[in-house]
Scaffold this motif. Structure first.
Motif, PDB file in Angstrom:
ATOM      1  N   ARG A  64     -43.436  36.339  29.367  1.00  0.00           N
ATOM      2  CA  ARG A  64     -44.731  35.646  29.302  1.00  0.00           C
ATOM      3  C   ARG A  64     -44.675  34.302  30.018  1.00  0.00           C
ATOM      4  N   GLU A  65     -43.516  33.626  29.788  1.00  0.00           N
ATOM      5  CA  GLU A  65     -43.359  32.300  30.352  1.00  0.00           C
ATOM      6  C   GLU A  65     -43.304  32.371  31.884  1.00  0.00           C
ATOM      7  N   VAL A  66     -42.521  33.334  32.391  1.00  0.00           N
ATOM      8  CA  VAL A  66     -42.397  33.481  33.841  1.00  0.00           C
ATOM      9  C   VAL A  66     -43.770  33.719  34.452  1.00  0.00           C
ATOM     10  N   LEU A  67     -44.538  34.631  33.826  1.00  0.00           N
ATOM     11  CA  LEU A  67     -45.824  35.011  34.396  1.00  0.00           C
ATOM     12  C   LEU A  67     -46.804  33.839  34.362  1.00  0.00           C
ATOM     13  N   THR A  68     -46.851  33.142  33.208  1.00  0.00           N
ATOM     14  CA  THR A  68     -47.768  32.012  33.099  1.00  0.00           C
ATOM     15  C   THR A  68     -47.470  30.973  34.167  1.00  0.00           C
ATOM     16  N   LYS A  69     -46.175  30.666  34.339  1.00  0.00           N
ATOM     17  CA  LYS A  69     -45.806  29.642  35.322  1.00  0.00           C
ATOM     18  C   LYS A  69     -46.095  30.134  36.741  1.00  0.00           C
ATOM     19  N   ALA A  70     -45.784  31.431  36.996  1.00  0.00           N
ATOM     20  CA  ALA A  70     -45.982  31.958  38.343  1.00  0.00           C
ATOM     21  C   ALA A  70     -47.465  31.978  38.698  1.00  0.00           C
ATOM     22  N   ARG A  71     -48.296  32.345  37.712  1.00  0.00           N
ATOM     23  CA  ARG A  71     -49.728  32.462  37.994  1.00  0.00           C
ATOM     24  C   ARG A  71     -50.356  31.136  38.374  1.00  0.00           C
ATOM     25  N   ALA A  72     -49.671  30.020  38.035  1.00  0.00           N
ATOM     26  CA  ALA A  72     -50.212  28.704  38.393  1.00  0.00           C
ATOM     27  C   ALA A  72     -50.269  28.544  39.912  1.00  0.00           C
ATOM     28  N   PHE A  73     -49.376  29.238  40.651  1.00  0.00           N
ATOM     29  CA  PHE A  73     -49.376  29.057  42.105  1.00  0.00           C
ATOM     30  C   PHE A  73     -49.271  30.370  42.867  1.00  0.00           C
ATOM     31  N   TYR A  74     -49.324  31.503  42.145  1.00  0.00           N
ATOM     32  CA  TYR A  74     -49.154  32.783  42.824  1.00  0.00           C
ATOM     33  C   TYR A  74     -50.231  33.746  42.371  1.00  0.00           C
ATOM     34  N   ALA A  75     -50.996  34.320  43.320  1.00  0.00           N
ATOM     35  CA  ALA A  75     -52.097  35.204  42.956  1.00  0.00           C
ATOM     36  C   ALA A  75     -51.799  36.658  43.274  1.00  0.00           C
ATOM     37  N   GLY A  76     -50.635  36.944  43.880  1.00  0.00           N
ATOM     38  CA  GLY A  76     -50.320  38.310  44.293  1.00  0.00           C
ATOM     39  C   GLY A  76     -50.041  39.219  43.113  1.00  0.00           C
ATOM     40  N   PRO A  77     -49.916  40.537  43.405  1.00  0.00           N
ATOM     41  CA  PRO A  77     -49.718  41.494  42.321  1.00  0.00           C
ATOM     42  C   PRO A  77     -48.343  41.361  41.659  1.00  0.00           C
ATOM     43  N   VAL A  78     -48.345  41.555  40.351  1.00  0.00           N
ATOM     44  CA  VAL A  78     -47.109  41.511  39.569  1.00  0.00           C
ATOM     45  C   VAL A  78     -47.008  42.806  38.776  1.00  0.00           C
ATOM     46  N   ILE A  79     -45.909  43.553  38.962  1.00  0.00           N
ATOM     47  CA  ILE A  79     -45.669  44.767  38.180  1.00  0.00           C
ATOM     48  C   ILE A  79     -44.520  44.481  37.217  1.00  0.00           C
ATOM     49  N   VAL A  80     -44.755  44.804  35.945  1.00  0.00           N
ATOM     50  CA  VAL A  80     -43.789  44.478  34.911  1.00  0.00           C
ATOM     51  C   VAL A  80     -42.966  45.718  34.584  1.00  0.00           C
ATOM     52  N   LEU A  81     -41.644  45.539  34.474  1.00  0.00           N
ATOM     53  CA  LEU A  81     -40.768  46.617  34.000  1.00  0.00           C
ATOM     54  C   LEU A  81     -40.428  46.336  32.541  1.00  0.00           C
ATOM     55  N   SER A  82     -40.598  47.351  31.703  1.00  0.00           N
ATOM     56  CA  SER A  82     -40.368  47.080  30.279  1.00  0.00           C
ATOM     57  C   SER A  82     -39.611  48.234  29.643  1.00  0.00           C
ATOM     58  N   ALA A  83     -39.093  47.964  28.465  1.00  0.00           N
ATOM     59  CA  ALA A  83     -38.460  49.020  27.677  1.00  0.00           C
ATOM     60  C   ALA A  83     -39.400  49.400  26.546  1.00  0.00           C
ATOM     61  N   ARG A  84     -39.102  50.527  25.922  1.00  0.00           N
ATOM     62  CA  ARG A  84     -39.966  51.048  24.877  1.00  0.00           C
ATOM     63  C   ARG A  84     -40.201  50.040  23.743  1.00  0.00           C
ATOM     64  N   HIS A  85     -39.161  49.198  23.440  1.00  0.00           N
ATOM     65  CA  HIS A  85     -39.309  48.320  22.276  1.00  0.00           C
ATOM     66  C   HIS A  85     -40.011  47.010  22.615  1.00  0.00           C
ATOM     67  N   GLN A  86     -40.553  46.883  23.835  1.00  0.00           N
ATOM     68  CA  GLN A  86     -41.151  45.594  24.209  1.00  0.00           C
ATOM     69  C   GLN A  86     -42.670  45.677  24.301  1.00  0.00           C
ATOM     70  N   GLU A  87     -43.302  46.566  23.485  1.00  0.00           N
ATOM     71  CA  GLU A  87     -44.747  46.786  23.604  1.00  0.00           C
ATOM     72  C   GLU A  87     -45.553  45.492  23.565  1.00  0.00           C
ATOM     73  N   SER A  88     -45.261  44.639  22.560  1.00  0.00           N
ATOM     74  CA  SER A  88     -46.140  43.485  22.367  1.00  0.00           C
ATOM     75  C   SER A  88     -46.029  42.534  23.561  1.00  0.00           C
ATOM     76  N   GLU A  89     -44.793  42.364  24.056  1.00  0.00           N
ATOM     77  CA  GLU A  89     -44.612  41.487  25.212  1.00  0.00           C
ATOM     78  C   GLU A  89     -45.321  42.081  26.440  1.00  0.00           C
ATOM     79  N   LYS A  90     -45.253  43.415  26.513  1.00  0.00           N
ATOM     80  CA  LYS A  90     -45.872  44.112  27.637  1.00  0.00           C
ATOM     81  C   LYS A  90     -47.390  43.877  27.657  1.00  0.00           C
ATOM     82  N   ILE A  91     -48.021  44.032  26.471  1.00  0.00           N
ATOM     83  CA  ILE A  91     -49.473  43.836  26.402  1.00  0.00           C
ATOM     84  C   ILE A  91     -49.818  42.379  26.682  1.00  0.00           C
ATOM     85  N   ASP A  92     -48.965  41.475  26.157  1.00  0.00           N
ATOM     86  CA  ASP A  92     -49.205  40.051  26.404  1.00  0.00           C
ATOM     87  C   ASP A  92     -49.205  39.741  27.897  1.00  0.00           C
TER      88      ASP A  92
END
Lengths: 230, 499
Positions: A64-92
């Motif tokens: 979440r932190e990486v994305l929030t900081k990146a979005r401050a200066f980066y508008a390009g597409p971001v694809i997230v890789l996640s594991a099964r147990h990271q649902e809440s972080e994934k939705i966030d």
């Protein structure tokens, strides 16, 4: 395209880099890598990649932190890789503006397909103007008309609003709170039963086999996505 | 014989002739002695002699026989020694007084001494009862299981009643015999019915050959105790107290077994959660690598450079091996946790086991320093389990020390055991983690991302299964380093001069 598109892969596992680098290179991209969240932010700022592949569960920073900081200066597409147990972080992170997610393990074909979709969208989530054609569907967003096999389909205003939001994603998964907020307003952010009902109605009107939707696809527990060419 | 006399004065309601005859005999003997020496003795001396007989019979035979002796002695004193002798008449007025005083003194002596004796006897009985209760409560307190508590209760009650005692506890199919004489394996149907009645009604039920009393704990009835019909003890305070204590002990054992079962369940659940997390976390990357690399090869087979293709294939092989190791670790952990280990015991040379483990170790170019004792006792262990344990400890040492730093493995013995020590030159184990490194899935912060977190738990499980011990010592020096010490007991100690 003469210039190879630059893709930043952020993962702390060297084995993942080994095959993603090979696959991206073979598919005609220019892969660059970062092993930590801090390095990822540096690379995004310094080399402006065309897309970012971000693994959740980095040793130094929360996704979440990486994305929030990146979005401050980066508008390009971001694809997230996640594991099964990271649902809440994934939705966030999807709510925070990630474009798509892939659950590990994944095949390279699926990965590259998602990457293509994300790059085509260019990180731009504005409503596309003009006509969207998906199989036998013709969706004219400015005129607010939908044809199926050339025949006008009657949609209620809310149904059209919902369809338009999904189509605007152009293959990107839209989370339930995002859809509810956009169509019904922030007060209904958690009324997911609205979505089930309205998506069901849309499928009955638009899908050949409503029980096996090809265009209006459910991402269980996350949201929905519109797929133009399944 | 004393036993029956004792009982007579203990229960005055039942007359037994013995003590009375004894008392009369003593008085008669005194009269005979006095008769024989009448000429040398004054009447006062004779009175003393007779009083002595009364005192003796009261103290030996109890208050009532003593008082009978006193009466007879008074009459004999009058008849044989007070003038006119041979009659119950008294000639001198002075003798009347002497007779009256003698009679009173004899009676009071007999009564008082008898009372003192009875009090002493009761005190003794009470102290014996208290001793029995104390030893019963000590034994009951030590009973760890319900079965122990039941058999201890039966043992103490039958010792106190001099008769067989059984304890029945509720089971799946009603009351079952939990403790009693070894030759008694089942109850007659009528006795079983009587026991069942005592259990449901909560009162004393007397059957044909057994009588049953309920065992009442604080939280409810816990069982039934049976004694031979006619045994009286459960009516008496000590019997009641023993039954009560037995009931409490059985109840306590039941509760503590339930508590430890709960603990075991909670531990099992914790482990299950840890296991699922591990599968999610540790299997994710290898699987993603295998799938990702193989699909890359399938999709871009022709366009990949040979070096890249080779790299991808190597990475698939490595990750498959890693997965195999995780699966092996999980299976081993399952065997340890499920108590499913059946270690063999064979005479084993610890040096051979260490060499076998080293031959399986991927040392990644690290130097291994061996320090083996020249002569070494054999230990009775399962060499396969110990080899795996040593290998896990060695892999842990490799993973937690810097590239290029040597490891050392030493084998030696002391009087009681053979010791294997594995030393590394890593950064050491933080003091807070020292006690937890053997817990499943415990990883010291920031290390061991490529391990399952199970290696040391498995090592401990295997070593303890063969009767050995493992401990971690850290830091070894001012800069760090850890030592894992494994010890295996010898069957017989070696005398110091042979070491």
């Amino acid at each position: 395209m003469s210039l190879r598109r630059r893709i930043l892969v952020v993962d702390d596992e060297p084995q993942i880099h080994r095959f993603l680098t090979a696959a991206l290179d073979a598919a005609g991209y220019d892969p660059i890598r970062a092993d930590t969240g801090a390095a990822a932010l540096r690379e995004i700022a310094a080399r402006a990649p065309d897309a970012v592949i971000l693994d959740l569960g980095l040793p130094d920073l929360d996704g979440r932190e990486v994305l929030t900081k990146a979005r401050a200066f980066y508008a390009g597409p971001v694809i997230v890789l996640s594991a099964r147990h990271q649902e809440s972080e994934k939705i966030d992170v999807l709510d925070l503006g990630a474009d798509d997610y892939l659950e590990k393990p994944f095949g390279v074909g699926e990965f590259l397909a998602r990457l293509r979709v994300a790059l085509r969208r260019g990180g731009n989530a504005e409503l596309p103007d003009g006509l969207v054609i998906a199989g036998e569907l013709e969706i004219d967003l400015p005129l607010r008309t939908v044809r199926r096999g050339g025949v006008i389909v009657r949609l209620s205003p809310k149904e059209f609003e919902l369809l338009a939001r999904l189509v605007a994603g152009r293959g990107k998964v839209i989370t339930q709170p995002q859809l509810l907020t956009a169509v019904w307003g922030p007060a209904h952010k958690n009324d997911t039963q609205y979505l089930r009902v309205f998506v069901g109605q849309l499928r009955r009107k638009l899908e050949a086999v409503p029980a096996q939707p090809r265009h209006l696809v459910t991402e269980p527990g996350v949201g929905y996505r519109f797929i133009a060419e399944p | 014989m004393m036993g029956s006399f004792d009982r007579a004065s203990g229960f005055p309601g039942r007359l037994k002739p013995g003590p009375y005859l004894g008392s009369l005999g003593l008085v008669a003997a005194a009269v005979l002695i006095a008769q024989a020496a009448q000429n040398q003795f004054s009447n006062a001396t004779i009175a003393m002699l007779l009083l002595l007989a009364v005192l003796l019979s009261a103290s030996v035979f109890g208050a009532l026989p003593g008082m009978l002796g006193a009466g007879v002695a008074g009459l004999a004193y009058n008849f044989f020694f007070l003038a006119p002798t041979g009659t119950f008449a008294i000639r001198h007025g002075e003798d009347v007084l002497a007779f009256a005083v003698f009679f009173a003194v004899a009676l009071i002596t007999g009564w008082l001494v008898g009372r003192v004796r009875q009090t002493a006897r009761q005190t003794l009985e009470r102290s014996q009862a208290i001793t029995k209760l104390l030893s019963a409560s000590r034994d009951l307190g030590a009973a760890a299981t319900v079965e122990d508590a039941a058999s201890t209760t039966a043992l103490h009650l039958s010792a106190a009643t001099d008769g067989p005692t059984i304890v029945l506890l509720p089971g799946d199919g009603g009351l079952t015999l939990a403790a009693g004489p070894a030759d008694l394996t089942s109850l007659s149907p009528s006795a079983a019915a009587a026991a069942e009645r005592a259990w449901t009604k909560g009162e004393l039920v007397t059957g044909e050959d057994w009588q049953f009393s309920p065992l009442e704990g604080l939280g409810g009835r816990v069982g039934v105790v049976g004694q031979r019909s006619g045994a009286r003890l459960n009516l008496e305070p000590i019997g009641q107290a023993l039954i009560q204590q037995g009931a409490l002990a059985i109840e306590r054992a039941t509760l503590s077994m339930a508590a430890s079962e709960n603990l075991a369940l909670r531990r099992a659940r914790d482990l299950q959660v840890a296991l699922l997390n591990s599968v999610s976390h540790d299997f994710r990357t290898p699987l993603a690598t295998v799938l990702g690399s193989s699909t890359t090869l399938l999709k871009y087979d022709a366009s990949l450079k040979p070096s890249v293709r080779r790299d991808l294939l190597e990475s698939i092989a490595e990750e498959a091996k890693r997965l195999n190791r995780y699966v092996g670790d999980l299976l081993d952990m399952g065997r340890v946790e499920g108590r499913a280990l059946t270690p063999k015991r064979e005479a084993t040379d610890a040096r051979v086991v260490c060499e076998a483990a080293l031959s399986r170790l991927d040392t990644r170019g690290r130097q291994i320093v061996r320090r083996y004792a020249d002569r070494l006792s054999l230990v009775q262990v399962d060499p396969i389990l110990v080899e795996q344990a040593v290998l896990n400890v060695l892999e842990n040492a490799l993973a937690h020390s810097p590239d290029g730093a040597p490891l050392s493995i030493a084998v030696e013995e002391d009087a009681n055991g053979v010791l294997i020590a594995v030393d590394d030159q890593g950064c050491g184990i933080p003091p807070g983690d020292l006690g937890r490194v053997f817990e499943p899935f415990h990883r010291v912060e920031g290390t061991g991302r490529n391990s399952s977190g199970l290696g040391l738990s498995i090592a401990r499980g295997f070593i303890e299964a063969v009767g050995g011990r493992i401990a971690a010592v850290s830091p070894l020096t001012a800069v760090g380093g850890s030592r894992f010490l494994m010890s295996f007991p010898k069957q017989r100690s070696t005398p110091a001069e042979f070491l």
